[in-house]
Design a protein around this motif. Structure first.
Motif, PDB file in Angstrom:
ATOM      1  N   VAL A   1      41.911  34.178  40.165  1.00 36.01           N
ATOM      2  CA  VAL A   1      42.772  35.253  39.679  1.00 36.01           C
ATOM      3  C   VAL A   1      41.876  36.281  39.001  1.00 36.01           C
ATOM      4  N   SER A   2      41.935  37.516  39.453  1.00 32.82           N
ATOM      5  CA  SER A   2      41.088  38.562  38.870  1.00 32.82           C
ATOM      6  C   SER A   2      41.953  39.596  38.158  1.00 32.82           C
ATOM      7  N   HIS A   3      41.484  40.012  36.987  1.00 27.01           N
ATOM      8  CA  HIS A   3      42.147  41.084  36.240  1.00 27.01           C
ATOM      9  C   HIS A   3      41.194  41.571  35.163  1.00 27.01           C
ATOM     10  N   GLU A   4      41.487  42.755  34.633  1.00 24.86           N
ATOM     11  CA  GLU A   4      40.696  43.260  33.529  1.00 24.86           C
ATOM     12  C   GLU A   4      40.943  42.405  32.290  1.00 24.86           C
ATOM     13  N   ALA A   5      40.127  42.575  31.279  1.00 20.91           N
ATOM     14  CA  ALA A   5      40.315  41.816  30.045  1.00 20.91           C
ATOM     15  C   ALA A   5      41.657  42.169  29.408  1.00 20.91           C
ATOM     16  N   TRP A   6      42.348  41.151  28.885  1.00 14.90           N
ATOM     17  CA  TRP A   6      43.578  41.403  28.148  1.00 14.90           C
ATOM     18  C   TRP A   6      43.285  42.279  26.925  1.00 14.90           C
ATOM     19  N   THR A   7      44.159  43.229  26.634  1.00 13.44           N
ATOM     20  CA  THR A   7      44.152  43.904  25.341  1.00 13.44           C
ATOM     21  C   THR A   7      45.081  43.107  24.439  1.00 13.44           C
ATOM     22  N   LEU A   8      44.482  42.332  23.537  1.00 11.24           N
ATOM     23  CA  LEU A   8      45.237  41.374  22.733  1.00 11.24           C
ATOM     24  C   LEU A   8      45.469  41.892  21.323  1.00 11.24           C
ATOM     25  N   HIS A   9      46.631  41.523  20.775  1.00 12.88           N
ATOM     26  CA  HIS A   9      46.958  41.818  19.391  1.00 12.88           C
ATOM     27  C   HIS A   9      47.448  40.546  18.711  1.00 12.88           C
TER      28      HIS A   9
ATOM     29  N   SER B   1      47.676  29.535  17.338  1.00 19.55           N
ATOM     30  CA  SER B   1      47.272  30.858  17.822  1.00 19.55           C
ATOM     31  C   SER B   1      48.503  31.553  18.383  1.00 19.55           C
ATOM     32  N   VAL B   2      48.721  32.805  17.954  1.00 21.41           N
ATOM     33  CA  VAL B   2      49.869  33.604  18.404  1.00 21.41           C
ATOM     34  C   VAL B   2      49.346  34.981  18.788  1.00 21.41           C
ATOM     35  N   LEU B   3      49.518  35.355  20.060  1.00 22.10           N
ATOM     36  CA  LEU B   3      48.944  36.592  20.568  1.00 22.10           C
ATOM     37  C   LEU B   3      49.951  37.339  21.433  1.00 22.10           C
ATOM     38  N   TYR B   4      49.723  38.636  21.566  1.00 23.76           N
ATOM     39  CA  TYR B   4      50.562  39.485  22.424  1.00 23.76           C
ATOM     40  C   TYR B   4      49.668  40.454  23.191  1.00 23.76           C
ATOM     41  N   SER B   5      50.039  40.743  24.433  1.00 25.13           N
ATOM     42  CA  SER B   5      49.395  41.801  25.209  1.00 25.13           C
ATOM     43  C   SER B   5      50.455  42.574  25.977  1.00 25.13           C
ATOM     44  N   SER B   6      50.269  43.878  26.076  1.00 23.66           N
ATOM     45  CA  SER B   6      51.207  44.688  26.863  1.00 23.66           C
ATOM     46  C   SER B   6      51.091  44.400  28.349  1.00 23.66           C
ATOM     47  N   GLY B   7      49.935  43.849  28.785  1.00 20.74           N
ATOM     48  CA  GLY B   7      49.863  43.404  30.170  1.00 20.74           C
ATOM     49  C   GLY B   7      48.602  43.806  30.901  1.00 20.74           C
ATOM     50  N   VAL B   8      48.461  43.234  32.101  1.00 16.33           N
ATOM     51  CA  VAL B   8      47.347  43.529  32.991  1.00 16.33           C
ATOM     52  C   VAL B   8      47.843  43.513  34.432  1.00 16.33           C
ATOM     53  N   ARG B   9      47.110  44.191  35.287  1.00 17.25           N
ATOM     54  CA  ARG B   9      47.321  44.081  36.723  1.00 17.25           C
ATOM     55  C   ARG B   9      46.418  42.975  37.248  1.00 17.25           C
ATOM     56  N   THR B  10      46.941  42.126  38.121  1.00 22.72           N
ATOM     57  CA  THR B  10      46.191  40.962  38.581  1.00 22.72           C
ATOM     58  C   THR B  10      46.187  40.887  40.106  1.00 22.72           C
ATOM     59  N   ARG B  11      45.184  40.194  40.615  1.00 22.76           N
ATOM     60  CA  ARG B  11      45.113  39.892  42.044  1.00 22.76           C
ATOM     61  C   ARG B  11      44.801  38.413  42.209  1.00 22.76           C
ATOM     62  N   ILE B  12      45.606  37.744  43.017  1.00 20.97           N
ATOM     63  CA  ILE B  12      45.446  36.312  43.263  1.00 20.97           C
ATOM     64  C   ILE B  12      44.774  36.135  44.614  1.00 20.97           C
ATOM     65  N   GLY B  13      43.659  35.405  44.626  1.00 12.17           N
ATOM     66  CA  GLY B  13      42.856  35.280  45.830  1.00 12.17           C
ATOM     67  C   GLY B  13      43.138  34.017  46.626  1.00 12.17           C
ATOM     68  N   ARG B  14      42.236  33.716  47.543  1.00 12.36           N
ATOM     69  CA  ARG B  14      42.377  32.564  48.424  1.00 12.36           C
ATOM     70  C   ARG B  14      41.893  31.289  47.728  1.00 12.36           C
ATOM     71  N   PRO B  15      42.624  30.185  47.881  1.00 11.89           N
ATOM     72  CA  PRO B  15      42.191  28.946  47.242  1.00 11.89           C
ATOM     73  C   PRO B  15      40.992  28.328  47.948  1.00 11.89           C
ATOM     74  N   ARG B  16      40.267  27.507  47.179  1.00 10.86           N
ATOM     75  CA  ARG B  16      39.192  26.691  47.755  1.00 10.86           C
ATOM     76  C   ARG B  16      39.354  25.272  47.235  1.00 10.86           C
ATOM     77  N   THR B  17      38.870  24.310  47.982  1.00 14.46           N
ATOM     78  CA  THR B  17      38.939  22.916  47.560  1.00 14.46           C
ATOM     79  C   THR B  17      37.852  22.613  46.560  1.00 14.46           C
ATOM     80  N   VAL B  18      38.213  21.928  45.492  1.00 10.76           N
ATOM     81  CA  VAL B  18      37.234  21.498  44.491  1.00 10.76           C
ATOM     82  C   VAL B  18      36.399  20.372  45.097  1.00 10.76           C
ATOM     83  N   ARG B  19      35.091  20.487  44.972  1.00 12.92           N
ATOM     84  CA  ARG B  19      34.181  19.544  45.600  1.00 12.92           C
ATOM     85  C   ARG B  19      34.458  18.103  45.134  1.00 12.92           C
ATOM     86  N   GLY B  20      34.463  17.180  46.085  1.00  9.48           N
ATOM     87  CA  GLY B  20      34.628  15.772  45.777  1.00  9.48           C
ATOM     88  C   GLY B  20      36.047  15.314  45.683  1.00  9.48           C
ATOM     89  N   THR B  21      37.040  16.189  45.958  1.00  4.72           N
ATOM     90  CA  THR B  21      38.436  15.784  45.864  1.00  4.72           C
ATOM     91  C   THR B  21      39.128  15.809  47.228  1.00  4.72           C
TER      92      THR B  21
END
Length: 226
Positions: free
Chosen positions: A173-181, A206-226
């Motif tokens: 999952v790729s996105h810019e850094a959250w702007t956290l408050h 821990s209690v945090l808030y962010s107005s949001g980010v745009r995200t892109r979900i990529g292709r899965p890969r198998t974890v080695r050895g599973t």
């Protein structure tokens, strides 16, 4: 998929590492942050869902999603989220995600605020049948940035670990850094964390808030050895 996550509320509790380890898929272990494993209760509004960056899915609309999550790490250091549950009101989303191995639940979900007179932001959930509910809200402080190491470590997750077709997979999952408050809890009466099999006591650490980010979900890969 390309989508935007808006009005994100992060509530986190410390939990024992063995409690998290018991819920990890094969091939990954709990990610220890500031000496603890953590469970998160996270709510946000899903918005502008697209296949890739070009094909909008307007019939899905904008809807709230509330998830319970743990944090994971592969032997090579790749970090991720392990979802224990994800509640959403869109049946098509729930069915599609469950077919991909994610523990979605079809629930009544409502986002609350922010409004002009009340800056509070929160989420209400009632699962079908009404036996499990959650209601939580926070009041963020937009004048202060939460850029401390703990806040960043708990939210800067660029992938998830899950089981699919008998294998453990990592989905980037790729996105810019959250702007956290930092935020103050105004109320929390939650049954989702307990329903996921995790015991917590007292208010979130821990209690945090962010107005949001745009995200892109990529292709899965198998974890080695599973």
């Amino acid at each position: 998929m390309d989508q935007r996550w808006e009005d994100a509320v992060f509530l986190h509790w410390r939990i024992p590492v063995p409690a998290a380890a018991a819920r990890m898929p094969p091939g990954v272990r709990p990610d220890v942050v500031d000496g603890s494993a953590w469970v998160g209760l996270v709510g946000f509004r899903m918005h502008r869902i697209r296949l890739g960056a070009a094909v909008p899915l307007p019939w899905l609309g904008s809807f709230p999603e509330i998830n319970v999550r743990l944090y994971s790490r592969e032997p090579d250091g790749t970090r991720g989220v392990v979802f224990l549950s994800l509640d959403a009101p869109r049946l098509a989303v729930v069915l599609g995600a469950r077919a991909a191995g994610l523990p979605y639940v079809w629930s009544q979900c409502r986002a609350v605020g922010p409004g002009r007179s009340d800056p509070g932001v929160g989420y209400d959930v009632r699962r079908r049948g009404g036996r499990t509910t959650s209601a939580f809200a926070v009041r963020p402080d937009p004048t202060v940035r939460a850029d401390d190491e703990l806040s960043v470590e708990l939210t800067a997750r660029f992938g998830l670990h899950s089981r699919f077709a008998g294998r453990t997979v990592h989905v980037p999952v790729s996105h810019e850094a959250w702007t956290l408050h930092p935020a103050t809890v105004t109320h929390v009466v939650d049954g989702l964390v307990a329903a996921a099999g995790i015991d917590v006591e007292g208010p979130p650490a821990s209690v945090l808030y962010s107005s949001g980010v745009r995200t892109r979900i990529g292709r899965p890969r198998t974890v080695r050895g599973t």
